[in-house]
Design an enzyme around this catalytic site. Structure first.
Site, PDB file in Angstrom:
ATOM      1  N   ASN A 193       0.822  -1.222   0.000  1.00 58.49           N
ATOM      2  CA  ASN A 193       0.000   0.000   0.000  1.00 58.49           C
ATOM      3  C   ASN A 193       0.850   1.265   0.000  1.00 58.49           C
ATOM      4  O   ASN A 193       0.403   2.326  -0.452  1.00 58.49           O
ATOM      5  CB  ASN A 193      -0.906   0.057   1.229  1.00 58.49           C
ATOM      6  CG  ASN A 193      -1.853  -1.112   1.371  1.00 58.49           C
ATOM      7  OD1 ASN A 193      -2.197  -1.498   2.479  1.00 58.49           O
ATOM      8  ND2 ASN A 193      -2.289  -1.690   0.258  1.00 58.49           N
TER       9      ASN A 193
ATOM     10  N   CYS B  18       0.361 -17.537  -9.707  1.00 58.91           N
ATOM     11  CA  CYS B  18       0.528 -16.147 -10.151  1.00 58.91           C
ATOM     12  C   CYS B  18       0.804 -15.316  -8.911  1.00 58.91           C
ATOM     13  O   CYS B  18       1.290 -15.843  -7.914  1.00 58.91           O
ATOM     14  CB  CYS B  18      -0.705 -15.661 -10.918  1.00 58.91           C
ATOM     15  SG  CYS B  18      -2.203 -15.555  -9.901  1.00 58.91           S
TER      16      CYS B  18
ATOM     17  N   ASN C 250     -13.850  -2.022  -6.354  1.00 64.01           N
ATOM     18  CA  ASN C 250     -14.512  -3.209  -6.900  1.00 64.01           C
ATOM     19  C   ASN C 250     -15.953  -2.868  -7.278  1.00 64.01           C
ATOM     20  O   ASN C 250     -16.576  -1.980  -6.692  1.00 64.01           O
ATOM     21  CB  ASN C 250     -14.472  -4.371  -5.900  1.00 64.01           C
ATOM     22  CG  ASN C 250     -15.245  -4.060  -4.641  1.00 64.01           C
ATOM     23  OD1 ASN C 250     -16.451  -4.288  -4.559  1.00 64.01           O
ATOM     24  ND2 ASN C 250     -14.561  -3.523  -3.623  1.00 64.01           N
TER      25      ASN C 250
ATOM     26  N   CYS D 256      -6.574  -3.044  -9.311  1.00 60.24           N
ATOM     27  CA  CYS D 256      -5.245  -2.440  -9.231  1.00 60.24           C
ATOM     28  C   CYS D 256      -4.221  -3.439  -8.715  1.00 60.24           C
ATOM     29  O   CYS D 256      -3.044  -3.376  -9.067  1.00 60.24           O
ATOM     30  CB  CYS D 256      -5.282  -1.212  -8.336  1.00 60.24           C
ATOM     31  SG  CYS D 256      -6.161   0.189  -9.060  1.00 60.24           S
TER      32      CYS D 256
END
Length: 387
Positions: A72, A344, A133, A195
Site C-alpha cells: 500500500n 501467479c 470493486n 489495481c
C-alpha cells in the site's frame, strides 16, 4: 448556519478560505457542519481524507475493514512503515486528527454490504466512494439513490483515472444521473483487473483523490459547478483530459420511468461473482503443502507461472513461464502425467488459467497455488519480494 462558531485557532487555520469572496466564513461554516462518509481509506481515500480534514469538514466517517500492507505504501500516503498490519480506518483517523484536531471522526471497521449500507449512509450528507470493486460501487450508488444522497465517485487503473458526481440535485432542483446511468450492468467477472492485478501509478490516486475532495467541498459549500452529468477522464501518461456528458437513462431500475428496484440487492451475485465461483471451482493446493512437495521431490509435479516476464524478474517460485494470455495456445508444454501446479501473484490469474485449460482441453491434473506468491511470502519465505 450562523450558530456554527469558530475558535481563534480555527479562524487562523482557515484564513486562506475565509478571504476568498465566493467562499468566506459562510462556506467554512457549511464545511464544519457537514457530515461526509468516505468509503475506503486506500489509494483514493488517503489524499481525500487528508484534504477534507485539512479543509475543515467537521464530521468525517471512514469505512474500511482492511489492514495496512507494505504494498500500500507506494500510493496510500496516509500510512507509514510503522503502520503495517494495523487497521486502516484507525490509522487514518489518528493521522487526520493529528492534522486537524478540530474535527470529529467516526470509524467503521466493517465491510459495507446490503444489510448495513442504508443504516450507515443515512446519517451523512454525502458519500465519497474510494472503493476498487464493482459490487461495492453499485452498492454505494444504489444506497445513495434510495436515500437521496450525493455520491462522489472515482476510480483508477494503471495510468488513468475518472471522477464524477452522481445523484446530485442542483440549485434548480434538477436531479443528475447516477452510476447506473453510466454503467447499467457490470462487466463480466475478471474482464477488468483490479489495481492489485493490473497495477497503478503511485501518484495517480493522489491526483484523482484530490479531485474527489474538491468535488465534495464544492457540493457542501455550493460554490462552482460539480461534476454532475459529466465524467472527467485523466490520462497521466499523455496528460490529456476529457470530460464526457452523462445523461439520465429512462430505463434505470432505481429512478427511471418505471423503477423496478426499491431496495438493496445481492451485489456479489449482480456482478456475477458468486455465480462464477459456484460454476467454476478449481482444485487448490496450499503453500504449505506445495513447500512440502518441493522439499521432498520436485520431479513429482510440474510448476507453471502464468504471470508476465517482468513480474518473474521481481519474484519467482521457479517453474515454466507461460503468461495467461498464451496458456491455451501452450497446452503442449503442460505435462498431463503429473500434478501440475499453476501460480501467479495472488491466485486469481492462475485460477483463470486453470478454468480456461479445463474448458478447452478437459485437463484434470491442474491445481491452483492458493494465494499465489503473496501467500507464499507471508507464510513460507518472508524474504521473498512481494509487489
Amino acid at each position: 448556519m450562523s450558530n456554527i462558531q469558530f475558535s481563534k485557532e480555527e479562524l487562523e487555520r482557515y484564513s486562506r478560505h475565509l478571504i476568498i469572496p465566493e467562499f468566506n466564513i459562510e462556506g467554512q461554516r457549511k464545511l464544519k457542519a457537514a457530515k461526509v462518509l468516505v468509503v475506503g481509506s486506500g489509494g483514493l481515500g488517503s489524499p481525500m481524507l487528508l484534504y477534507l480534514a485539512a479543509a475543515g469538514v467537521g464530521n468525517i466517517g471512514i469505512v474500511d475493514f482492511d489492514v495496512v500492507d507494505e504494498s500500500n505504501l507506494q500510493r496510500q500516503v496516509l500510512f507509514q512503515v510503522k503502520d503495517v498490519g494495523q487497521l486502516k480506518c484507525e490509522v487514518a483517523k489518528e493521522k487526520i486528527l493529528a492534522l486537524n484536531p478540530h474535527i470529529n471522526v467516526q470509524t467503521y471497521n466493517l465491510k459495507l454490504h446490503s444489510e448495513n449500507a442504508l443504516d450507515l449512509i443515512k446519517d451523512y450528507d454525502l458519500v465519497a466512494d474510494g472503493t476498487d470493486n464493482f459490487p461495492t460501487r453499485y452498492l454505494v450508488n444504489d444506497a445513495c439513490v434510495l436515500l437521496g444522497k450525493p455520491n462522489v465517485y472515482a476510480s483508477i487503473y494503471r495510468f488513468e483515472g475518472q471522477v464524477s458526481v452522481f445523484n446530485y440535485t442542483d440549485q434548480a432542483g434538477k436531479l443528475g444521473p447516477n452510476y447506473r446511468d453510466l454503467f447499467p450492468t457490470p462487466p463480466p467477472p475478471g474482464l477488468v483487473p483490479s489495481c492489485a492485478e493490473g497495477g497503478v501509478l503511485g501518484v495517480l490516486p493522489g491526483i484523482v483523490g484530490s479531485i474527489q475532495a474538491n468535488e465534495v467541498i464544492k457540493i457542501i459549500t455550493g460554490i462552482g459547478n460539480p461534476l454532475s452529468g459529466r465524467l472527467f477522464l485523466f490520462d497521466a501518461l499523455s496528460f490529456e483530459t476529457r470530460t464526457l456528458k452523462i445523461n439520465r437513462d429512462e430505463n434505470n431500475p432505481l429512478n427511471g420511468k418505471n423503477p423496478t428496484q426499491n431496495k438493496l440487492i445481492d451485489y456479489e451475485q449482480f456482478c456475477g461473482i458468486n455465480k462464477g465461483q459456484q460454476e467454476s471451482v478449481v482444485k487448490e493446493i496450499s503453500v504449505q503443502d506445495f513447500k512440502k512437495m518441493a522439499d521432498e521431490n520436485k520431479s513429482t509435479y510440474q510448476l507453471i507461472d502464468v504471470r508476465e516476464p517482468y513480474e518473474q524478474e521481481i519474484a519467482s517460485l521457479g517453474g515454466e513461464l507461460i503468461p495467461l494470455n498464451n496458456i491455451t495456445k501452450s497446452v503442449a508444454k503442460i505435462d498431463q502425467t503429473k500434478q501440475v501446479i499453476v501460480y501467479c501473484r495472488s491466485g486469481k490469474r492462475s485460477a483463470d488459467a486453470i478454468r480456461a485449460l479445463e474448458k478447452a482441453y478437459g485437463l484434470k491434473n491442474l491445481y491452483n497455488l492458493k494465494g499465489g506468491i503473496l501467500a507464499y511470502a507471508r507464510q513460507i519465505d518472508h524474504n521473498l519480494a512481494t509487489y
